[in-house]
Design a protein around this motif. Structure first.
Motif, short mmCIF file in Angstrom:
data_model
loop_
_atom_site.label_atom_id
_atom_site.label_comp_id
_atom_site.label_asym_id
_atom_site.label_seq_id
_atom_site.Cartn_x
_atom_site.Cartn_y
_atom_site.Cartn_z
N ARG A 54 1.01 -0.91 0.01
CA ARG A 54 -0.36 -0.25 -0.12
C ARG A 54 1.01 1.15 -0.04
N ALA A 58 -2.17 6.46 0.79
CA ALA A 58 -2.74 5.77 1.22
C ALA A 58 -3.31 5.17 2.57
N CYS A 117 -10.00 1.58 3.42
CA CYS A 117 -8.95 1.40 2.51
C CYS A 117 -9.40 1.17 1.16
N SER A 118 -9.68 2.19 -0.26
CA SER A 118 -9.86 1.93 -1.14
C SER A 118 -8.54 0.70 -1.91
N PRO A 120 -6.90 -0.52 -5.16
CA PRO A 120 -6.69 -0.05 -6.36
C PRO A 120 -6.20 -1.50 -7.41
N ASN A 123 -9.94 1.51 -7.50
CA ASN A 123 -10.60 2.74 -6.33
C ASN A 123 -11.96 2.49 -5.68
N GLU A 124 -12.73 1.22 -6.76
CA GLU A 124 -13.90 1.34 -6.24
C GLU A 124 -14.03 0.69 -5.16
N LEU A 126 -13.51 -2.21 -1.38
CA LEU A 126 -12.79 -0.95 -0.04
C LEU A 126 -11.85 -2.09 0.50
#
Length: 152
Positions: A54, A58, A117-118, A120, A123-124, A126
């Motif tokens: 990460r 982020a 945290c989203s 990648p 980033n839709e 979680l």
């Protein structure tokens, strides 16, 4: 030829399988129908966003976010991931082994707190980070990360 001469003849050599026989083998090698899975709708992201992969930004955004409550739906130590059902409803949240804080491996029914945290690249979706077990599920065996087992 006499009947006795025919019966003493050697049996014919074995024949190679015909095309139809080999088609039968293919039928048995098809993908089998799977039983319904409680996690069928959940798709594990790839590549897995772990604490190590990460980005710093982020991580900072996640640590500054609100704390949520939920219940561990499932967790597989050997696969290194599971899902949390949020207390306020909504879709299940992905949980990676690297984001579990504390000494116990989560099990189904454990109450947890977490931040989000989203994931990648889009980033839709979680994932849960900074996951802390607040209440161990009663009547279950819990394992520490070192392998010690206790009953709750």
């Amino acid at each position: 030829m006499h009947w006795s001469a025919m019966s003493s003849a050697p049996p014919p050599p074995p024949q190679p399988p015909t095309h139809q026989a080999s088609v039968g083998l293919l039928d048995t090698q098809r993908a089998r129908d799977r039983s319904p899975s409680p996690l069928r709708g959940n798709v594990v992201p790839s590549p897995l966003p772990t604490r190590r992969t990460r980005t710093f930004s982020a991580t900072v955004r996640a640590s500054q976010g609100p704390v949520y409550k939920g219940v561990c739906k499932c967790f597989c130590r050997s696969k290194g991931h599971g899902f949390i059902t949020p207390a306020d409803g909504g879709p299940d949240i992905f949980l990676h082994i690297s984001d579990v804080e504390g000494e116990y491996v989560p099990v189904e029914g454990d109450e947890v707190t977490y931040k989000m945290c989203s994931i990648p690249p889009k980033n839709e979706k979680l994932q849960a980070v900074e996951v802390v077990i607040t209440h161990l599920a009663p009547g279950t065996k819990h394992e520490t990360w070192s392998g010690h087992v206790i009953s709750s």
